[in-house]
Design a protein around this motif. Structure first.
Motif, short mmCIF file in Angstrom:
data_model
loop_
_atom_site.label_atom_id
_atom_site.label_comp_id
_atom_site.label_asym_id
_atom_site.label_seq_id
_atom_site.Cartn_x
_atom_site.Cartn_y
_atom_site.Cartn_z
N ASP A 75 10.28 1.88 21.09
CA ASP A 75 9.55 1.14 20.05
C ASP A 75 10.32 1.21 18.73
N GLN A 76 10.33 0.09 18.00
CA GLN A 76 10.97 0.05 16.68
C GLN A 76 9.90 0.31 15.63
N LEU A 77 9.96 1.48 15.03
CA LEU A 77 8.93 1.87 14.07
C LEU A 77 9.54 2.16 12.70
N ALA A 78 8.67 2.27 11.71
CA ALA A 78 9.14 2.69 10.39
C ALA A 78 8.06 3.53 9.74
N LEU A 79 8.48 4.59 9.03
CA LEU A 79 7.52 5.33 8.21
C LEU A 79 7.03 4.36 7.15
N ARG A 80 5.76 4.38 6.84
CA ARG A 80 5.23 3.38 5.92
C ARG A 80 5.80 3.56 4.51
N PRO A 81 6.37 2.48 3.95
CA PRO A 81 6.86 2.57 2.57
C PRO A 81 5.76 2.23 1.56
N GLU A 82 4.66 1.68 2.04
CA GLU A 82 3.55 1.26 1.17
C GLU A 82 2.33 1.04 2.04
N GLY A 83 1.18 0.79 1.43
CA GLY A 83 -0.06 0.78 2.19
C GLY A 83 -0.68 -0.57 2.49
N THR A 84 -0.33 -1.58 1.71
CA THR A 84 -1.05 -2.85 1.79
C THR A 84 -0.92 -3.54 3.16
N ALA A 85 0.32 -3.62 3.66
CA ALA A 85 0.53 -4.30 4.94
C ALA A 85 -0.23 -3.58 6.06
N SER A 86 -0.21 -2.24 6.03
CA SER A 86 -0.92 -1.46 7.06
C SER A 86 -2.43 -1.68 6.99
N VAL A 87 -2.97 -1.65 5.78
CA VAL A 87 -4.41 -1.79 5.62
C VAL A 87 -4.87 -3.18 6.08
N LEU A 88 -4.09 -4.19 5.74
CA LEU A 88 -4.45 -5.54 6.17
C LEU A 88 -4.32 -5.66 7.69
N ARG A 89 -3.28 -5.09 8.24
CA ARG A 89 -3.09 -5.08 9.70
C ARG A 89 -4.31 -4.43 10.37
N ALA A 90 -4.73 -3.29 9.85
CA ALA A 90 -5.87 -2.57 10.45
C ALA A 90 -7.17 -3.37 10.31
N ALA A 91 -7.36 -4.00 9.16
CA ALA A 91 -8.58 -4.79 8.94
C ALA A 91 -8.63 -5.98 9.91
N LEU A 92 -7.47 -6.60 10.12
CA LEU A 92 -7.41 -7.73 11.06
C LEU A 92 -7.66 -7.24 12.48
N GLU A 93 -7.04 -6.10 12.82
CA GLU A 93 -7.15 -5.58 14.18
C GLU A 93 -8.60 -5.21 14.49
N ALA A 94 -9.33 -4.70 13.51
CA ALA A 94 -10.73 -4.31 13.71
C ALA A 94 -11.67 -5.49 13.46
N SER A 95 -11.10 -6.66 13.18
CA SER A 95 -11.90 -7.86 12.90
C SER A 95 -12.92 -7.65 11.79
N LEU A 96 -12.56 -6.83 10.82
CA LEU A 96 -13.49 -6.62 9.70
C LEU A 96 -13.77 -7.93 8.98
#
Ligand code: HAM
Length: 420
Positions: A75-96
């Motif tokens: 898997d091609q991963l990266a340590l998070r450099p910031e939070g916004t993209a992750s939070v939006l990804r998670a919100a979309l994934e959980a269908s919030l």
């Protein structure tokens, strides 16, 4: 010392200073928790593509500073450099965003990683507290976030910070401006690297700190003159709402952020006591990010405040946080029987919600009393065989210096009353 040291560009948070970091996180998150933001936590690493697409392939953050790696599983991963993209990804994934409850308001706190050249205020591992309001285009949301950050800093006692505000336009007006700026930049005498930047991200050139570049930029077309009517009206409304809240800000039409996802409102909190790393926080609107990472249109806005730099700002202003002593009662036992009895009392005090600690390691009275002093406890409870024979302990008020015998059975109640 061990053979190992904290990696370059990182540092450990250690008592007693570490308590300041907790206090800063608490102070920044308190106004958010009080304003309808729910807590979210996402992994420390993500698919590298999330940041490449979200933050932007051409940004320094992605192209130079990302800790990207391939796992044993490929898997091609990266340590998070910031939070916004992750939070939006998670919100979309959980269908919030599908539950008819937009905007989704979230806050977070955690570690972020950027492979930067370390200096004071700039680290490879740092911590942020952030907030994202997802799925609504409403200038009151932009204003809310700016006002809450201001409230957070003020609650900490910070005064010498400024809020810089700008609008970056939207997908209608920014491309027109971009082209005008590019045409202007092509006529200048710039080095190869800057010419390349002008082609990829011309707005970033405006942010160039070099004097010779800044000189040439005089007369450059300004985005303000290109904003479409919708962006202009939106920005005026944000400004009016912040002004009405009594929050001072400065219009900074040169404010360009280091992440590509911004549209319209952008802002930065700068502190004047920090030298070159003066941005203690920043954020803005990112109406296109959701679509950039494969989601539906979800106009959103957010910020992240740097905990490390906020602590530096407090130090620069000489602000002493009002942090209550961690321990209220410190027990000092003389002799084995007293140890057993007082250890039991410490457990009782703790179960009653009173912060209590115990003198460990079989120290004598002098050493144990030193520990009691160092703990910052308001009271020391001292007992030896003779006290126990009389069914009492000595309760010493560490501030007043006076000592009174208290019946063993009444200790918890007496301490409770005297602490209240
Ligand atoms: P940012 O401006 O890259 O924005 O970072 C926000 C804050 O994190 C900075 O103002 C700074 O205080 C702190 N920070 C960044 N890099 C470092 C570093 N190397 N060392 C110490 N502190 C640092 C963002 O990260 C966006 N995600 C903010 C946002 C949220 N925009 C919309 N929503």
């Amino acid at each position: 010392m061990s053979t190992f040291k904290a990696p370059k560009g990182t540092y450990d948070l250690i008592p007693p200073v570490s308590v300041k970091y907790l206090a800063v996180r608490e102070a920044i998150s308190a106004p958010l928790r009080n304003s309808g933001y729910g807590y979210i936590e996402t992994p420390g690493f993500e698919d590298v593509g999330l940041f490449a697409r979200g933050v932007g392939e051409s940004t320094d953050i992605v192209s130079k500073e990302m800790y990207a790696f391939e796992t044993k599983g490929g898997d091609q991963l990266a340590l998070r450099p910031e939070g916004t993209a992750s939070v939006l990804r998670a919100a979309l994934e959980a269908s919030l965003h599908k539950q008819g409850n937009l905007p989704v308001k979230l806050w977070y706190s955690g570690s972020y990683y950027r492979y930067e050249r370390p200096q004071k205020g700039r680290y490879r591992h740092f911590s942020q507290v952030g907030a994202e309001a997802i799925g609504a285009e409403d200038p009151a949301l932009d204003a809310e976030l700016i006002i809450l950050a201001d409230q957070a800093y003020r609650s900490l006692g910070l005064r010498n910070f400024r809020i810089l505000l700008n609008s970056l336009g939207d997908k209608e007006c920014r491309p027109v401006y971009r082209e005008a700026l590019q045409n202007f930049l092509r006529g200048l005498d710039l080095d190869a690297e800057t010419i390349r930047r002008a082609e990829i991200n011309p707005l970033r050139v405006l942010d160039d700190k070099r004097v010779d570049v800044q000189k040439q930029l005089v007369g450059a077309p300004m985005l303000r003159d290109y904003l479409c009517d919708a962006c202009k009206a939106y920005h005026e409304e944000v400004r009016a709402l912040i002004t009405a809240a009594g929050v001072a800000f400065e219009d900074d039409e040169k404010l360009v952020r280091g992440l590509d996802y911004y549209t319209r409102t952008t802002f930065e909190f700068v502190h004047d006591g920090l030298g070159s790393q003066s941005a203690v926080g920043g954020g803005g609107r990112y109406d296109g990010l959701s679509e950039m990472i494969g989601g539906p249109a979800l106009p959103s806005v957010g910020w992240a405040l740097g905990v490390d730099r906020t602590v530096l700002a407090l130090e620069a202003e000489g602000v002493e946080l009002d942090i209550p002593a961690a321990t209220s009662v410190f027990a000092v036992a003389l002799g084995d029987e007293a140890r057993r009895v007082l250890f039991g009392k410490v457990t009782e005090l703790r179960r009653a919600g009173i912060a209590a600690d115990f003198s460990y390691g079989g120290k004598g009275l002098k050493g144990a009393m030193k520990d009691a002093n160092r703990s910052g406890a308001r009271f020391a409870v001292v007992a030896g065989e003779r006290d126990l024979a009389e069914g009492v302990v000595q309760l010493k008020d560490m501030e007043a210096g006076e000592q009174t015998p208290v019946a063993l059975a009444d200790l918890v109640e007496v301490v409770k009353t005297r602490l209240a």
